[in-house]
Design an enzyme around this catalytic site. Sequence first.
Site, short mmCIF file in Angstrom:
data_model
loop_
_atom_site.label_atom_id
_atom_site.label_comp_id
_atom_site.label_asym_id
_atom_site.label_seq_id
_atom_site.Cartn_x
_atom_site.Cartn_y
_atom_site.Cartn_z
N LEU A 66 -1.04 -9.48 9.71
CA LEU A 66 0.12 -8.90 10.39
C LEU A 66 1.31 -8.76 9.45
CD1 LEU A 66 -0.13 -10.98 13.69
CD2 LEU A 66 -0.86 -8.60 13.34
N ALA A 73 -6.96 -5.04 6.30
CA ALA A 73 -8.05 -5.68 7.04
C ALA A 73 -9.25 -4.74 7.15
CB ALA A 73 -7.58 -6.09 8.43
N ARG A 118 6.34 -1.06 5.33
CA ARG A 118 6.98 -1.76 4.22
C ARG A 118 8.41 -1.28 3.96
NH1 ARG A 118 1.75 -1.23 0.43
NH2 ARG A 118 1.51 0.59 1.81
N LYS A 173 -0.31 -12.32 2.25
CA LYS A 173 0.80 -12.81 1.43
C LYS A 173 2.07 -12.04 1.72
CE LYS A 173 -1.30 -9.82 -1.85
NZ LYS A 173 -2.14 -9.30 -0.79
#
Length: 337
Positions: free
Chosen positions: A74, A16, A165, A97
């Site tokens: 998010l 973002a 991640r 995504k």
Amino acid sequence: MTAPLRVGVIGCANIAVRRMLPAFAASPDIEVVAVASRDPDKARRVADSFDCRAVHGYAELLARDDIHAVYVPLPAAVRPRWVEAALRTNKHVLAEKPISTEYACTRDLFELAASRGLVLMENVMFVHHRRHAAVRRLLADGALGELRSFYAAFTIPPLADSDIRYRPELGGGALMDVGIYPLRAALHLLGPELDIIGASLTQGTGRQVDTSGAALLCTPGGVTAQITFGMEHTYRSAYELRGSEGSLTVDRAFTPPAEDVPVISLHRGAKAEEIRLEPHDQVAATVAAFAAAARAGTPPDTSDTLRQSELLSRMIQIAARSEHTAWGIAQDLKTSA
């Protein structure tokens, strides 16, 4: 003159701050109204950088009546909750995504958006780059003869151990982070009837999520697609198409810089040709497409997004049933399709 679309941003994720907010700020079609974070100091720092309001809390941003649309970057595991909340406050949504990690949830969110006349768009940016439209034209014009196969790879170097991640509770893993790119490219170029033959996901040493994977897919006409992905590798972002009379290769396929000169390498027999195109900013193109759809109240085609979501879910099922062998067996999954 049409008024800009008034946008709020739910969360201060790296993508973002680094990519989307600068693109929003540069777009004549967008006015950034507010940025929300659970950390008021972070919201203030980001908002000051983009000359907009800081909001403490996501629900507080959605309660504002001066915002027409939101961007939701998010983590994957919490993204659907706030996409749904935004739609229920009658706001258009651009979501990172994948929109969700489960096909049924993705389908339900699109149905909710349609029932309210709202735009829900997944932020897969590379499909808005002109180079892939040029590839489609070459295929349609028979530049490769009869298409035989497709190969795509997206791999990135290891992340910091603290990166979200690597966190399963937040929907981390290579498939949802980087695997989505070559899978979407296969759908974009080969069509929605593409189906899975087999898939494998590998969990790196000491990790709690998949860190690499591969899948083999095929069209009803017999065109095969092999995709590979990973997030503890050397960097690779490319695809190749081969036909009866030639082949073409696209490097830096998925995240090219705006100033990058796009190249399509075309080989036919002993002849090699580089087709060079004008630079194109796929982030700006995505923002423009979302703004146009929201202002017109006309959602973009969602068929590829839904098929992509379905195939992602099936890849997880196949990989789990194969117990980490090289390839799962597609026939074993037919009953759950």
